[in-house]
Design a protein around this motif. Sequence first.
Motif, PDB file in Angstrom:
ATOM      1  N   GLY A   1       0.772  -1.237   0.000  1.00 43.67           N
ATOM      2  CA  GLY A   1       0.000   0.000   0.000  1.00 43.67           C
ATOM      3  C   GLY A   1       0.802   1.286   0.000  1.00 43.67           C
ATOM      4  O   GLY A   1       0.231   2.369   0.141  1.00 43.67           O
ATOM      5  N   VAL A   2       2.125   1.174  -0.164  1.00 36.35           N
ATOM      6  CA  VAL A   2       2.962   2.377  -0.243  1.00 36.35           C
ATOM      7  C   VAL A   2       3.889   2.258  -1.445  1.00 36.35           C
ATOM      8  O   VAL A   2       4.137   1.167  -1.964  1.00 36.35           O
ATOM      9  CB  VAL A   2       3.800   2.598   1.038  1.00 36.35           C
ATOM     10  CG1 VAL A   2       2.913   2.722   2.261  1.00 36.35           C
ATOM     11  CG2 VAL A   2       4.812   1.472   1.223  1.00 36.35           C
ATOM     12  N   LEU A   3       4.413   3.389  -1.904  1.00 35.87           N
ATOM     13  CA  LEU A   3       5.358   3.369  -3.017  1.00 35.87           C
ATOM     14  C   LEU A   3       6.687   2.786  -2.561  1.00 35.87           C
ATOM     15  O   LEU A   3       7.175   3.103  -1.471  1.00 35.87           O
ATOM     16  CB  LEU A   3       5.571   4.786  -3.559  1.00 35.87           C
ATOM     17  CG  LEU A   3       4.330   5.482  -4.121  1.00 35.87           C
ATOM     18  CD1 LEU A   3       4.718   6.839  -4.709  1.00 35.87           C
ATOM     19  CD2 LEU A   3       3.649   4.628  -5.184  1.00 35.87           C
ATOM     20  N   SER A   4       7.266   1.938  -3.406  1.00 39.45           N
ATOM     21  CA  SER A   4       8.523   1.276  -3.047  1.00 39.45           C
ATOM     22  C   SER A   4       9.748   2.080  -3.462  1.00 39.45           C
ATOM     23  O   SER A   4      10.877   1.716  -3.124  1.00 39.45           O
ATOM     24  CB  SER A   4       8.589  -0.110  -3.686  1.00 39.45           C
ATOM     25  OG  SER A   4       8.578  -0.014  -5.099  1.00 39.45           O
ATOM     26  N   GLY A   5       9.526   3.173  -4.224  1.00 40.28           N
ATOM     27  CA  GLY A   5      10.657   4.002  -4.632  1.00 40.28           C
ATOM     28  C   GLY A   5      11.300   3.565  -5.933  1.00 40.28           C
ATOM     29  O   GLY A   5      12.416   3.986  -6.252  1.00 40.28           O
ATOM     30  N   THR A   6      10.599   2.738  -6.706  1.00 43.22           N
ATOM     31  CA  THR A   6      11.114   2.282  -7.993  1.00 43.22           C
ATOM     32  C   THR A   6      10.035   2.410  -9.067  1.00 43.22           C
ATOM     33  O   THR A   6       8.849   2.502  -8.760  1.00 43.22           O
ATOM     34  CB  THR A   6      11.586   0.819  -7.937  1.00 43.22           C
ATOM     35  OG1 THR A   6      10.480  -0.009  -7.545  1.00 43.22           O
ATOM     36  CG2 THR A   6      12.733   0.646  -6.947  1.00 43.22           C
ATOM     37  N   VAL A   7      10.490   2.403 -10.325  1.00 47.44           N
ATOM     38  CA  VAL A   7       9.578   2.419 -11.472  1.00 47.44           C
ATOM     39  C   VAL A   7       9.313   0.974 -11.869  1.00 47.44           C
ATOM     40  O   VAL A   7      10.229   0.160 -11.942  1.00 47.44           O
ATOM     41  CB  VAL A   7      10.186   3.199 -12.652  1.00 47.44           C
ATOM     42  CG1 VAL A   7       9.261   3.158 -13.862  1.00 47.44           C
ATOM     43  CG2 VAL A   7      10.459   4.641 -12.243  1.00 47.44           C
ATOM     44  N   ASP A   8       8.056   0.659 -12.131  1.00 45.79           N
ATOM     45  CA  ASP A   8       7.655  -0.684 -12.527  1.00 45.79           C
ATOM     46  C   ASP A   8       7.670  -0.778 -14.056  1.00 45.79           C
ATOM     47  O   ASP A   8       6.846  -0.182 -14.734  1.00 45.79           O
ATOM     48  CB  ASP A   8       6.246  -0.981 -11.999  1.00 45.79           C
ATOM     49  CG  ASP A   8       5.810  -2.408 -12.259  1.00 45.79           C
ATOM     50  OD1 ASP A   8       6.623  -3.190 -12.779  1.00 45.79           O
ATOM     51  OD2 ASP A   8       4.652  -2.736 -11.953  1.00 45.79           O
ATOM     52  N   GLY A   9       8.660  -1.494 -14.601  1.00 46.57           N
ATOM     53  CA  GLY A   9       8.742  -1.656 -16.049  1.00 46.57           C
ATOM     54  C   GLY A   9       9.679  -0.653 -16.702  1.00 46.57           C
ATOM     55  O   GLY A   9      10.377   0.115 -16.036  1.00 46.57           O
ATOM     56  N   ALA A  10       9.676  -0.677 -18.037  1.00 50.72           N
ATOM     57  CA  ALA A  10      10.561   0.207 -18.801  1.00 50.72           C
ATOM     58  C   ALA A  10      10.150   1.662 -18.623  1.00 50.72           C
ATOM     59  O   ALA A  10       8.962   1.982 -18.526  1.00 50.72           O
ATOM     60  CB  ALA A  10      10.530  -0.166 -20.277  1.00 50.72           C
ATOM     61  N   ILE A  11      11.143   2.534 -18.594  1.00 51.63           N
ATOM     62  CA  ILE A  11      10.887   3.961 -18.415  1.00 51.63           C
ATOM     63  C   ILE A  11      10.517   4.605 -19.757  1.00 51.63           C
ATOM     64  O   ILE A  11      11.156   4.343 -20.781  1.00 51.63           O
ATOM     65  CB  ILE A  11      12.113   4.658 -17.799  1.00 51.63           C
ATOM     66  CG1 ILE A  11      12.220   4.276 -16.316  1.00 51.63           C
ATOM     67  CG2 ILE A  11      12.038   6.182 -17.947  1.00 51.63           C
ATOM     68  CD1 ILE A  11      13.436   4.840 -15.611  1.00 51.63           C
ATOM     69  N   VAL A  12       9.477   5.421 -19.731  1.00 54.20           N
ATOM     70  CA  VAL A  12       9.097   6.203 -20.916  1.00 54.20           C
ATOM     71  C   VAL A  12      10.022   7.417 -20.968  1.00 54.20           C
ATOM     72  O   VAL A  12       9.846   8.380 -20.234  1.00 54.20           O
ATOM     73  CB  VAL A  12       7.621   6.645 -20.854  1.00 54.20           C
ATOM     74  CG1 VAL A  12       7.292   7.513 -22.065  1.00 54.20           C
ATOM     75  CG2 VAL A  12       6.695   5.438 -20.794  1.00 54.20           C
ATOM     76  N   ASP A  13      11.031   7.320 -21.837  1.00 53.78           N
ATOM     77  CA  ASP A  13      11.993   8.409 -21.990  1.00 53.78           C
ATOM     78  C   ASP A  13      11.789   9.063 -23.354  1.00 53.78           C
ATOM     79  O   ASP A  13      10.750   8.867 -24.003  1.00 53.78           O
ATOM     80  CB  ASP A  13      13.421   7.886 -21.816  1.00 53.78           C
ATOM     81  CG  ASP A  13      13.748   6.752 -22.799  1.00 53.78           C
ATOM     82  OD1 ASP A  13      12.930   6.465 -23.715  1.00 53.78           O
ATOM     83  OD2 ASP A  13      14.840   6.161 -22.662  1.00 53.78           O
TER      84      ASP A  13
END
Length: 213
Positions: free
Chosen positions: A130-142
Motif C-alpha cells: 500500500g505504499v510506493l517502493s521508490g522504484t519504477v515498474d517496467g521500462a521507463i518512458v523516456d
Amino acid sequence: MPVAPARFLVVLDADSTLIRNEVIELIADEAGRGAEVAAATEAAMRGEVDFASSLRSRVEALEGVPVAAFARVLARIEPTPGVRELIAAVHERGGAVGVVSGGFHEILDTVAPNLGVDVWRANRLATRDGVLSGTVDGAIVDAAGKAAALREWADENGVPLTRTLAIGDGANDLEMMAVAGLGVAFNAKPAVRERADLVVGPVDLAEVIPLLP
C-alpha cells in the motif's frame, strides 16, 4: 483510439503541457521532499541530466508515500487553459489525441479520459503493502519511448508522420517533436524552443487550434 484511419494525430506531453503541474513534485510533497525533487525535475527538463537516471533518483525520494495519497494529488491537478478546446477541435476535424508522459499512469489514467484523450502512455510506480517502493515498474518512458509511441499511434490510425503534431515543453520531448510533421514548443525550456518548428508563447493550448490540418 478512434476507428482507423484518423485524418491526423496530435500527441502531447502531460506535465506542464496537458496539465499545469509536474505530478512527481506533487507526489514528493506528500513525502516532504517537494523542493528537492522540483530542482531535479527542472534540471532534467533542461536536458542537463539523463532523463531515465534522473527519474529513478527522483522516484527513490517517493518511497513510503501511501497509494491513498494519489487522491490528494489528483485534487491538485490543474488542466492547462485551452486543453479541452484543443481536444474538441481535433475530434471535430477527424483527428486523434494521444498523450505520452514521463510521469505516471496512476494519475494520467484518471486525468486523460476526463479530458477526452484517446490514448495515453506513461510510467508506473511500483508499490509494496500500500505504499510506493521508490522504484519504477517496467521500462521507463523516456525521449525514445515518446517518439516510439507517436510512430506507433500514427501507424495504428493510418496517419502519415507528415500529418502528426507533437507538443512538449522539455528536453524529453525533443525526439518526438523531431519525428512529428510539426514539433511545437509549448511553455517550453530554452533548448526546446530553439529546436522546435514553432513556439507557442501564451500558456493556452487553444492557440494550437489554428495549426491543425
